[in-house]
Scaffold this motif. Structure first.
Motif, PDB file in Angstrom:
ATOM      1  N   GLN A  24     -91.129  11.216 -11.256  1.00 19.47           N
ATOM      2  CA  GLN A  24     -90.569  10.726  -9.996  1.00 19.47           C
ATOM      3  C   GLN A  24     -89.510   9.674 -10.267  1.00 19.47           C
ATOM      4  O   GLN A  24     -89.675   8.802 -11.136  1.00 19.47           O
ATOM      5  CB  GLN A  24     -91.684  10.139  -9.114  1.00 19.47           C
TER       6      GLN A  24
ATOM      7  N   GLN B 239     -86.314   6.994  -8.496  1.00 20.58           N
ATOM      8  CA  GLN B 239     -85.875   6.278  -7.289  1.00 20.58           C
ATOM      9  C   GLN B 239     -84.534   6.783  -6.784  1.00 20.58           C
ATOM     10  O   GLN B 239     -84.085   6.386  -5.716  1.00 20.58           O
ATOM     11  CB  GLN B 239     -85.789   4.781  -7.595  1.00 20.58           C
ATOM     12  N   TYR B 240     -83.909   7.654  -7.567  1.00 14.91           N
ATOM     13  CA  TYR B 240     -82.626   8.214  -7.178  1.00 14.91           C
ATOM     14  C   TYR B 240     -82.793   9.676  -6.779  1.00 14.91           C
ATOM     15  O   TYR B 240     -83.779  10.330  -7.129  1.00 14.91           O
ATOM     16  CB  TYR B 240     -81.607   8.096  -8.325  1.00 14.91           C
ATOM     17  N   GLY B 241     -81.791  10.187  -6.075  1.00 12.90           N
ATOM     18  CA  GLY B 241     -81.864  11.552  -5.567  1.00 12.90           C
ATOM     19  C   GLY B 241     -81.433  12.593  -6.583  1.00 12.90           C
ATOM     20  O   GLY B 241     -80.535  13.401  -6.300  1.00 12.90           O
TER      21      GLY B 241
ATOM     22  N   ASP C  41     -81.723  16.030  -8.765  1.00 14.44           N
ATOM     23  CA  ASP C  41     -82.260  17.367  -8.488  1.00 14.44           C
ATOM     24  C   ASP C  41     -82.710  18.093  -9.756  1.00 14.44           C
ATOM     25  O   ASP C  41     -83.081  19.262  -9.699  1.00 14.44           O
ATOM     26  CB  ASP C  41     -81.221  18.223  -7.753  1.00 14.44           C
TER      27      ASP C  41
ATOM     28  N   TRP D 236     -85.778  17.181  -5.360  1.00 12.80           N
ATOM     29  CA  TRP D 236     -85.143  15.897  -5.096  1.00 12.80           C
ATOM     30  C   TRP D 236     -86.165  14.790  -5.286  1.00 12.80           C
ATOM     31  O   TRP D 236     -87.291  14.869  -4.808  1.00 12.80           O
ATOM     32  CB  TRP D 236     -84.587  15.850  -3.669  1.00 12.80           C
ATOM     33  N   TYR D 237     -85.773  13.773  -6.015  1.00 14.68           N
ATOM     34  CA  TYR D 237     -86.552  12.565  -6.255  1.00 14.68           C
ATOM     35  C   TYR D 237     -87.755  12.771  -7.169  1.00 14.68           C
ATOM     36  O   TYR D 237     -88.148  11.863  -7.873  1.00 14.68           O
ATOM     37  CB  TYR D 237     -87.037  11.929  -4.937  1.00 14.68           C
TER      38      TYR D 237
ATOM     39  N   SER E  47     -78.696  14.847 -12.806  1.00 12.32           N
ATOM     40  CA  SER E  47     -78.089  15.617 -11.723  1.00 12.32           C
ATOM     41  C   SER E  47     -77.486  16.903 -12.275  1.00 12.32           C
ATOM     42  O   SER E  47     -76.944  16.914 -13.397  1.00 12.32           O
ATOM     43  CB  SER E  47     -77.014  14.776 -11.023  1.00 12.32           C
TER      44      SER E  47
END
Length: 314
Positions: free
Chosen positions: A136, A138-140, A142, A161-162, A185
């Motif tokens: 997990q 804290q940023y989005g 993928d 996401w996340y 990402s």
């Protein structure tokens, strides 16, 4: 003479086969990053292209930028984001170019903050049970990658996401070990976060041991001791799976030819030795035994003649 002619004929035949083999397709080189293809920012990494002996020219390419280097080794003393990407290499012998190597993905880690890694329902499980490892951030992000120490690559990179869940069904003893995860990402596939703190997964045969393990974790979590910030550097994974050793036909043929030539000469020497043993031996003349010289006269004989002992004549 016949042995020498046979050896020369064999050597000429083998050299002809070597020349014919050299005109064929060249073997594909290998490409690897040392000590690992996951490189923390600021660390040293070496990209090495390996081909057969006596290569005329190596070419190392960075596919994203299109740059290439006419060298076999690329040393990066300080890893930066601009060096991350996909690499491949090839080599030239005479007028022939070899096929390109497999693509090497060089990843820069530590670009973003580390995610967290947890196990559900517990880090201690019995064989046959199921466990889920959750990464997990804290940023989005993928993309997530889960690594186990000793493995050469990630388990999987699901698109979430996340966070991402990595289920492990029907756990066995082989699943025991230390795990870390990364987040990144899909738009920047070679710039990864720092690795998560290590998670130790224990597979035990005794369910009561799991209870004691969970109890220990609870006590540790409720301790009044303030948490300490520990910077965990990523475990440098092993280089990509070992590449199969390539046997080169030219070298093997030369060694076989030299062995055949030596063998033919040895057979010729043995034949000559065997032939010489069959010839009749020349009769040797026995030496005539000569009589021994007479013994010197003793002192007693001198007394018999009336001469005193120790008296010198004249």
């Amino acid at each position: 003479m016949s042995a020498s002619l046979s050896a020369l004929f064999c050597l000429g035949l083998c050299l002809g086969q070597v020349t014919h083999a050299q005109t064929g397709a060249l073997p594909k080189p290998s490409l690897q990053a040392l000590p690992s293809s996951l490189v923390p920012l600021g660390k040293l990494v070496t990209v090495r292209c390996q081909g057969p002996p006596d290569v005329d020219l190596y070419r190392l390419e960075e596919l994203r930028s299109g740059k290439y280097f006419d060298q076999a080794v690329l040393s990066i003393p300080v890893m930066e984001q601009r060096f991350a990407g996909r690499y491949r290499c090839s080599y030239q012998n005479g007028t022939l170019w070899s096929p390109a190597s497999n693509t090497l993905e060089l990843v820069a880690t530590g670009v973003f903050n580390k995610p967290s890694l947890s196990a559900q329902p517990s880090t201690a499980v019995s064989p046959g049970e199921d466990v889920t490892l959750r990464c997990q951030s804290q940023y989005g992000f993928d993309q997530f990658a889960l690594y186990k120490e000793g493995d050469s690559g990630p388990s999987k990179t699901p698109e979430r996401w996340y966070r991402a869940d990595f289920p492990i069904t029907t756990v066995t003893a082989a699943h025991s070990g230390t795990y870390r995860c990364y987040s990144f990402s899909s738009g920047l596939p070679y710039l990864w976060s720092a690795p998560s703190d290590p998670l130790e997964l224990v597979v035990t045969e005794f369910s009561e041991f799991r209870g004691r393990w969970n109890h220990l974790l609870v006590n540790k979590g409720s301790s009044t001791e303030p948490p300490r910030n520990v910077t965990v550097l990523p475990k440098e994974s092993d280089p990509p799976p070992g590449l199969a050793l390539q046997s080169y036909t030219e070298g093997n043929l030369v060694r076989i030819c030299l062995g055949a030539v030596i063998l033919i000469f040895l057979v010729g020497l043995l034949a000559e030795a065997w032939h010489s043993r069959k010839k009749p031996l020349v009769h040797r003349v026995r030496a005539v035994h000569r009589p021994l010289p007479p013994l010197p006269q003793t002192q007693k004989s001198c007394q018999d003649r009336g001469l005193p002992i120790g008296h010198n004549r004249g």
